[in-house]
Design a protein around this motif. Structure first.
Motif, PDB file in Angstrom:
ATOM      1  N   ALA A  55      12.452  80.302  29.092  1.00  0.00           N
ATOM      2  CA  ALA A  55      12.913  78.794  29.502  1.00  0.00           C
ATOM      3  C   ALA A  55      14.030  78.951  29.978  1.00  0.00           C
ATOM      4  N   LEU A  56      15.082  79.104  29.131  1.00  0.00           N
ATOM      5  CA  LEU A  56      16.433  79.260  29.567  1.00  0.00           C
ATOM      6  C   LEU A  56      16.968  79.939  30.474  1.00  0.00           C
ATOM      7  N   ALA A  57      16.217  81.419  30.477  1.00  0.00           N
ATOM      8  CA  ALA A  57      16.387  82.406  31.608  1.00  0.00           C
ATOM      9  C   ALA A  57      15.891  81.926  32.828  1.00  0.00           C
ATOM     10  N   CYS A  58      14.858  81.468  33.175  1.00  0.00           N
ATOM     11  CA  CYS A  58      14.304  80.619  34.209  1.00  0.00           C
ATOM     12  C   CYS A  58      15.274  79.642  34.490  1.00  0.00           C
ATOM     13  N   LEU A  59      15.497  78.524  33.766  1.00  0.00           N
ATOM     14  CA  LEU A  59      16.393  77.622  34.170  1.00  0.00           C
ATOM     15  C   LEU A  59      17.781  77.837  34.911  1.00  0.00           C
ATOM     16  N   ALA A  60      18.169  79.177  34.037  1.00  0.00           N
ATOM     17  CA  ALA A  60      19.690  79.612  34.319  1.00  0.00           C
ATOM     18  C   ALA A  60      19.517  80.036  36.177  1.00  0.00           C
ATOM     19  N   MET A  61      18.352  80.619  36.453  1.00  0.00           N
ATOM     20  CA  MET A  61      18.331  80.978  37.739  1.00  0.00           C
ATOM     21  C   MET A  61      18.301  79.861  38.776  1.00  0.00           C
ATOM     22  N   ILE A  62      18.460  78.776  38.374  1.00  0.00           N
ATOM     23  CA  ILE A  62      18.690  77.659  39.364  1.00  0.00           C
ATOM     24  C   ILE A  62      20.076  77.685  40.022  1.00  0.00           C
ATOM     25  N   ILE A  63      21.060  78.437  39.178  1.00  0.00           N
ATOM     26  CA  ILE A  63      22.493  78.502  39.613  1.00  0.00           C
ATOM     27  C   ILE A  63      22.492  79.444  40.761  1.00  0.00           C
ATOM     28  N   SER A  64      21.534  80.262  41.291  1.00  0.00           N
ATOM     29  CA  SER A  64      21.354  81.115  42.218  1.00  0.00           C
ATOM     30  C   SER A  64      21.391  80.303  43.649  1.00  0.00           C
ATOM     31  N   PHE A  65      20.973  79.165  43.842  1.00  0.00           N
ATOM     32  CA  PHE A  65      20.871  78.254  44.732  1.00  0.00           C
ATOM     33  C   PHE A  65      22.060  78.006  45.204  1.00  0.00           C
ATOM     34  N   PHE A  66      23.193  77.815  44.296  1.00  0.00           N
ATOM     35  CA  PHE A  66      24.570  77.222  44.676  1.00  0.00           C
ATOM     36  C   PHE A  66      25.745  78.191  44.673  1.00  0.00           C
ATOM     37  N   VAL A  67      25.286  79.446  44.690  1.00  0.00           N
ATOM     38  CA  VAL A  67      26.524  80.506  44.497  1.00  0.00           C
ATOM     39  C   VAL A  67      25.905  81.812  45.123  1.00  0.00           C
ATOM     40  N   PRO A  68      26.702  82.523  45.842  1.00  0.00           N
ATOM     41  CA  PRO A  68      26.277  83.635  46.483  1.00  0.00           C
ATOM     42  C   PRO A  68      25.525  84.708  45.426  1.00  0.00           C
ATOM     43  N   LEU A  69      24.580  85.401  46.156  1.00  0.00           N
ATOM     44  CA  LEU A  69      23.891  86.507  45.434  1.00  0.00           C
ATOM     45  C   LEU A  69      24.558  87.815  45.202  1.00  0.00           C
ATOM     46  N   TRP A  70      25.170  88.138  46.514  1.00  0.00           N
ATOM     47  CA  TRP A  70      25.925  89.332  46.700  1.00  0.00           C
ATOM     48  C   TRP A  70      27.037  89.370  47.444  1.00  0.00           C
ATOM     49  N   THR A  71      28.015  90.110  47.195  1.00  0.00           N
ATOM     50  CA  THR A  71      29.152  90.211  47.860  1.00  0.00           C
ATOM     51  C   THR A  71      29.700  91.742  48.412  1.00  0.00           C
ATOM     52  N   VAL A  72      30.040  91.917  49.723  1.00  0.00           N
ATOM     53  CA  VAL A  72      30.200  92.959  50.317  1.00  0.00           C
ATOM     54  C   VAL A  72      31.764  92.830  50.785  1.00  0.00           C
ATOM     55  N   THR A  73      32.736  93.537  50.383  1.00  0.00           N
ATOM     56  CA  THR A  73      34.106  93.573  50.542  1.00  0.00           C
ATOM     57  C   THR A  73      34.490  94.743  51.471  1.00  0.00           C
ATOM     58  N   LEU A  74      35.419  94.743  52.501  1.00  0.00           N
ATOM     59  CA  LEU A  74      36.169  95.626  53.171  1.00  0.00           C
ATOM     60  C   LEU A  74      37.451  95.643  53.030  1.00  0.00           C
ATOM     61  N   ASP A  75      37.976  96.704  52.598  1.00  0.00           N
ATOM     62  CA  ASP A  75      39.491  96.813  52.430  1.00  0.00           C
ATOM     63  C   ASP A  75      40.067  98.133  53.430  1.00  0.00           C
ATOM     64  N   ALA A  76      41.075  97.603  54.293  1.00  0.00           N
ATOM     65  CA  ALA A  76      41.594  98.679  55.220  1.00  0.00           C
ATOM     66  C   ALA A  76      43.157  98.305  55.192  1.00  0.00           C
ATOM     67  N   PRO A  77      44.038  99.201  55.680  1.00  0.00           N
ATOM     68  CA  PRO A  77      45.318  99.004  55.852  1.00  0.00           C
ATOM     69  C   PRO A  77      45.768  97.826  56.893  1.00  0.00           C
ATOM     70  N   GLN A  78      44.920  97.636  57.688  1.00  0.00           N
ATOM     71  CA  GLN A  78      45.049  96.602  58.917  1.00  0.00           C
ATOM     72  C   GLN A  78      44.468  95.257  58.212  1.00  0.00           C
ATOM     73  N   TYR A  79      43.753  95.424  57.163  1.00  0.00           N
ATOM     74  CA  TYR A  79      43.447  94.016  56.800  1.00  0.00           C
ATOM     75  C   TYR A  79      43.577  94.261  55.148  1.00  0.00           C
ATOM     76  N   PRO A  80      44.838  93.951  54.701  1.00  0.00           N
ATOM     77  CA  PRO A  80      45.377  94.214  53.408  1.00  0.00           C
ATOM     78  C   PRO A  80      44.563  92.898  52.420  1.00  0.00           C
ATOM     79  N   GLU A  81      44.414  91.973  53.011  1.00  0.00           N
ATOM     80  CA  GLU A  81      43.867  90.734  52.247  1.00  0.00           C
ATOM     81  C   GLU A  81      42.257  90.894  52.094  1.00  0.00           C
TER      82      GLU A  81
END
Length: 192
Positions: free
Chosen positions: A10-36
């Motif tokens: 039950a706690l594991a299921c209720l915790a999944m409600i959080i996934s509606f309010f925050v991203p699931l996955w993040t992809v980041t790209l770093d390069a010299p011309q985009y140091p941030e």
């Protein structure tokens, strides 16, 4: 099913409600011309971050424009998560091993299909290049990593679960541990 097993589910299921309010996955790209760095965040039903900038850069090497329309899954992913949560809560209340087994296998199957679907999208996105692209390198493909980091030309591309993804991974891990306990250590009749 033991009472504390059902409480953990039950706690594991209720915790999944959080996934509606925050991203699931993040992809980041770093390069010299985009140091941030540049970031693409994938939610249950949308994309956020530097989507337009990443799309414009990827256009030069022949990749498609990134848009929410590329992800028909956005139309039903929220519903699937709601069904997993509600069916898991029902399973926790009923406390029958056979029902828990069905729920757990379905949860595992949905997670596996989701990961494969994401990998397939990345494969298509990185391999189906426009032959009229401004920059062409023979036999070069730009599939982002599913998990981890990968050098793509002068960009270091990293792909990892975000908050919502970690919550689902932790919920799945708790469910697996309860499954292992109930099936192998609490060895009463499965149909009980």
């Amino acid at each position: 099913m033991k009472k504390y097993s059902s409480i953990l589910i039950a706690l594991a299921c209720l915790a999944m409600i959080i996934s509606f309010f925050v991203p699931l996955w993040t992809v980041t790209l770093d390069a010299p011309q985009y140091p941030e760095g540049l970031t693409l965040q994938i939610w249950l039903s949308k994309l956020t971050g530097d989507v337009d900038i990443i799309s414009e850069l990827n256009h030069y090497i022949g990749m498609k424009k990134i848009s929410a329309e590329m992800f028909p899954e956005f139309g039903y992913m929220s519903t699937i998560v709601v069904v997993v949560i509600i069916s898991g809560l029902i399973t926790a209340i009923v406390r029958k091993k056979w029902l828990f087994m069905i729920w757990f296998v379905a949860f595992l199957g949905i997670a596996a299909i989701g990961i494969y679907d994401f990998w397939s999208w990345e494969y298509d996105y990185g391999h189906n290049l426009d032959p009229r692209a401004a920059i062409k390198i023979a036999d070069q493909y730009y599939q982002p990593p599913l998990i981890g980091c990968k050098q793509l030309l002068n960009f270091n591309a990293c792909s990892f679960p975000a908050g919502g993804g970690w919550v689902i991974i932790i919920s799945g891990t708790v469910s697996f541990l309860v499954f292992a306990y109930e099936m192998f250590f609490n060895r009463k009749k499965v149909l009980k």
